[in-house]
Design a protein around this motif. Structure first.
Motif, PDB file in Angstrom:
ATOM      1  N   ASP A  19       2.037 -20.853 -30.170  1.00 56.26           N
ATOM      2  CA  ASP A  19       1.474 -21.300 -28.902  1.00 56.26           C
ATOM      3  C   ASP A  19       1.931 -22.721 -28.556  1.00 56.26           C
ATOM      4  OD1 ASP A  19      -0.473 -20.932 -26.653  1.00 56.26           O
ATOM      5  OD2 ASP A  19      -1.373 -22.673 -27.607  1.00 56.26           O
ATOM      6  N   ALA A  20       2.070 -23.573 -29.580  1.00 55.92           N
ATOM      7  CA  ALA A  20       2.501 -24.956 -29.357  1.00 55.92           C
ATOM      8  C   ALA A  20       4.009 -25.114 -29.427  1.00 55.92           C
ATOM      9  CB  ALA A  20       1.836 -25.879 -30.382  1.00 55.92           C
ATOM     10  N   GLN A  21       4.729 -24.028 -29.780  1.00 52.62           N
ATOM     11  CA  GLN A  21       6.185 -24.044 -29.931  1.00 52.62           C
ATOM     12  C   GLN A  21       6.631 -25.052 -31.005  1.00 52.62           C
ATOM     13  OE1 GLN A  21       8.393 -21.754 -27.527  1.00 52.62           O
ATOM     14  NE2 GLN A  21       6.411 -21.066 -28.294  1.00 52.62           N
ATOM     15  N   VAL A  22       5.925 -24.995 -32.142  1.00 53.77           N
ATOM     16  CA  VAL A  22       6.197 -25.891 -33.263  1.00 53.77           C
ATOM     17  C   VAL A  22       6.984 -25.142 -34.338  1.00 53.77           C
ATOM     18  CG1 VAL A  22       5.127 -27.165 -35.174  1.00 53.77           C
ATOM     19  CG2 VAL A  22       4.222 -27.382 -32.851  1.00 53.77           C
ATOM     20  N   LEU A  23       8.014 -25.788 -34.863  1.00 54.17           N
ATOM     21  CA  LEU A  23       8.830 -25.263 -35.947  1.00 54.17           C
ATOM     22  C   LEU A  23       8.353 -25.855 -37.271  1.00 54.17           C
ATOM     23  CD1 LEU A  23      12.282 -25.939 -34.236  1.00 54.17           C
ATOM     24  CD2 LEU A  23      11.030 -23.775 -34.210  1.00 54.17           C
ATOM     25  N   VAL A  24       8.504 -25.103 -38.357  1.00 56.94           N
ATOM     26  CA  VAL A  24       8.091 -25.577 -39.677  1.00 56.94           C
ATOM     27  C   VAL A  24       9.226 -25.352 -40.669  1.00 56.94           C
ATOM     28  CG1 VAL A  24       6.382 -25.454 -41.531  1.00 56.94           C
ATOM     29  CG2 VAL A  24       5.701 -24.950 -39.161  1.00 56.94           C
ATOM     30  N   SER A  76      16.843 -28.579 -41.801  1.00 60.27           N
ATOM     31  CA  SER A  76      17.992 -27.691 -41.970  1.00 60.27           C
ATOM     32  C   SER A  76      17.596 -26.228 -41.831  1.00 60.27           C
ATOM     33  CB  SER A  76      18.641 -27.927 -43.335  1.00 60.27           C
ATOM     34  OG  SER A  76      19.105 -29.238 -43.461  1.00 60.27           O
ATOM     35  N   GLY A  77      16.483 -25.869 -42.487  1.00 61.85           N
ATOM     36  CA  GLY A  77      16.023 -24.483 -42.390  1.00 61.85           C
ATOM     37  C   GLY A  77      15.625 -24.118 -40.978  1.00 61.85           C
ATOM     38  N   ASN A  78      15.012 -25.053 -40.264  1.00 58.39           N
ATOM     39  CA  ASN A  78      14.635 -24.800 -38.870  1.00 58.39           C
ATOM     40  C   ASN A  78      15.846 -24.554 -37.997  1.00 58.39           C
ATOM     41  OD1 ASN A  78      11.867 -24.881 -39.041  1.00 58.39           O
ATOM     42  ND2 ASN A  78      11.721 -27.070 -38.598  1.00 58.39           N
ATOM     43  N   ILE A  79      16.868 -25.385 -38.168  1.00 61.69           N
ATOM     44  CA  ILE A  79      18.066 -25.260 -37.341  1.00 61.69           C
ATOM     45  C   ILE A  79      18.689 -23.888 -37.522  1.00 61.69           C
ATOM     46  CG2 ILE A  79      20.404 -26.112 -36.973  1.00 61.69           C
ATOM     47  CD1 ILE A  79      19.356 -28.891 -37.770  1.00 61.69           C
ATOM     48  N   ARG A  80      18.860 -23.493 -38.775  1.00 64.06           N
ATOM     49  CA  ARG A  80      19.504 -22.200 -39.031  1.00 64.06           C
ATOM     50  C   ARG A  80      18.620 -21.033 -38.585  1.00 64.06           C
ATOM     51  NH1 ARG A  80      23.896 -23.328 -42.023  1.00 64.06           N
ATOM     52  NH2 ARG A  80      23.929 -25.371 -43.026  1.00 64.06           N
TER      53      ARG A  80
END
Length: 358
Positions: A294-299, A336-340
């Motif tokens: 909902d917040a468009q947050v990456l982890v 790095s994990g988020n980007i990929r």
């Protein structure tokens, strides 16, 4: 699914961080054609507040330890007005100066000369100077420790500790030379390198930081691919190298993202497929997946902990510069994990849309 989460409205018990002893980002200057829209963005939407008097056509604002100088065409000053006009004509609304506090201004000025940079204003009795290591972005230098009033509270709303990092796009052919120049002039170390490639595009990045990691500069290089890199698109639309985004270190990224969204700032859309695999990629999520979506947050997760990230869409007329929100829960990495994972998710969404179209 939309969840009605509370937004942090008051952090009056939180203290501003003390002034640091090493190199740090002192002030960022953003230049535009008109001061009022910039003031509205920072005061009304980003929770900045007036940090004191400024000259004609300028406004200095602060949120936590993050300090911005907003500049437009000052009336009645022909020389300054022309400089602002020429900058905006070439780059649009953009960051012109990334100011640093450094332990030894004179040494940085001399190192700039040795490295082939340009000294715009030499070191003087005020212990300040201005240098340029690559055309399009200057660096105001100060040896004076910024005075942070004791006990001043972080304001409500978009609450930031300060600047986590600044990302700079450079042309492919000049990348290695310029990164080395920054490392040599400011005494920075390479703390992270990454090459990201998908089936259609590619980019290279190098992160430089000072010993205390108060200042982190991310340099990005476009690389060949089937399609034009987003880094190359930025360079073309911006009219050369420049700052692509500023990352704010925030206290609560979900609350900060909701605050921005409620005030009309659009966050970068993250495909649902990213969140479908998130629980498999990160063992212990800090929020339910529905809240993050909902917040468009990456982890992301590394050996030191978690990194939460969110991005706004480009904020200005040329669709170049944007903001990043960062909440670090131990992690010292750069997602790095988020980007990929995000690249994979976007490609899956594109493939699905193509299949649906027939």
């Amino acid at each position: 699914m939309t969840l009605d989460l509370p937004v942090i409205e008051d952090l009056t018990t939180t203290q501003m961080p003390p002034a640091q002893t090493g190199m740090d980002i002192r002030q960022i200057e953003l230049v535009g054609a008109d001061l009022e829209p910039l003031r509205s963005l920072f005061l009304d939407k980003l929770s900045f507040y007036d940090a004191g008097p400024a000259g004609p056509g300028t406004q200095v604002l602060r949120n936590g330890a993050a300090k911005f100088k907003l500049t437009a065409r000052p009336k009645g000053d022909a020389t300054a007005e022309q400089a602002e006009r020429l900058f905006v004509e070439r780059h649009g609304t953009a960051i012109r100066d990334l100011g640093f506090r450094v332990p030894n201004v004179a040494a940085v000025v001399e190192a700039t000369r040795r490295a082939g940079g340009r000294v715009i204003r030499d070191h003087d009795v005020t212990d300040t100077a201005i240098v340029e290591l690559y055309p399009g972005l200057t660096h105001s230098l100060s040896g004076v420790i910024p005075r942070v009033p004791a006990g001043e509270a972080i304001r409500s709303g978009f609450a930031a500790r300060g600047i986590d990092h600044v990302a700079i796009c450079l042309p492919e052919d000049d990348f290695e030379t310029v990164v080395k120049r920054y490392a040599d002039v400011f005494g920075l170390d390479v703390v992270h390198e990454e090459f990201v490639e998908t089936s259609t595009t590619a980019m290279n990045s190098v992160v430089l930081a000072d010993a205390q990691k108060h200042t982190k500069l991310v340099f990005m290089q476009p690389r060949d691919g089937q399609q034009k890199s987003q880094i190359q698109t930025f360079i073309e639309n911006h009219g050369g190298a420049g700052v692509q985004h500023v990352a704010f270190d925030v206290f609560d990224i979900v609350a900060a993202a909701r605050w921005l969204t409620a005030r009309g700032i659009e966050m970068l859309h993250v495909p649902d497929s990213y969140y479908e695999e998130l629980s498999d990629r990160v063992a212990h999520l800090p929020h339910p997946v529905e809240v993050l979506r909902d917040a468009q947050v990456l982890v992301d997760e590394d050996e030191s902990g978690l990194l939460l990230q969110a991005f706004t869409r480009p904020l200005f007329e040329r669709k170049t510069a944007f903001l990043e929100l960062v909440e670090r829960r131990g992690s010292t990495g750069f997602g790095s994990g988020n980007i990929r994972a995000l690249f994979r998710a976007v490609e899956r969404e594109m493939a699905s849309a193509k299949a649906d179209a027939g």
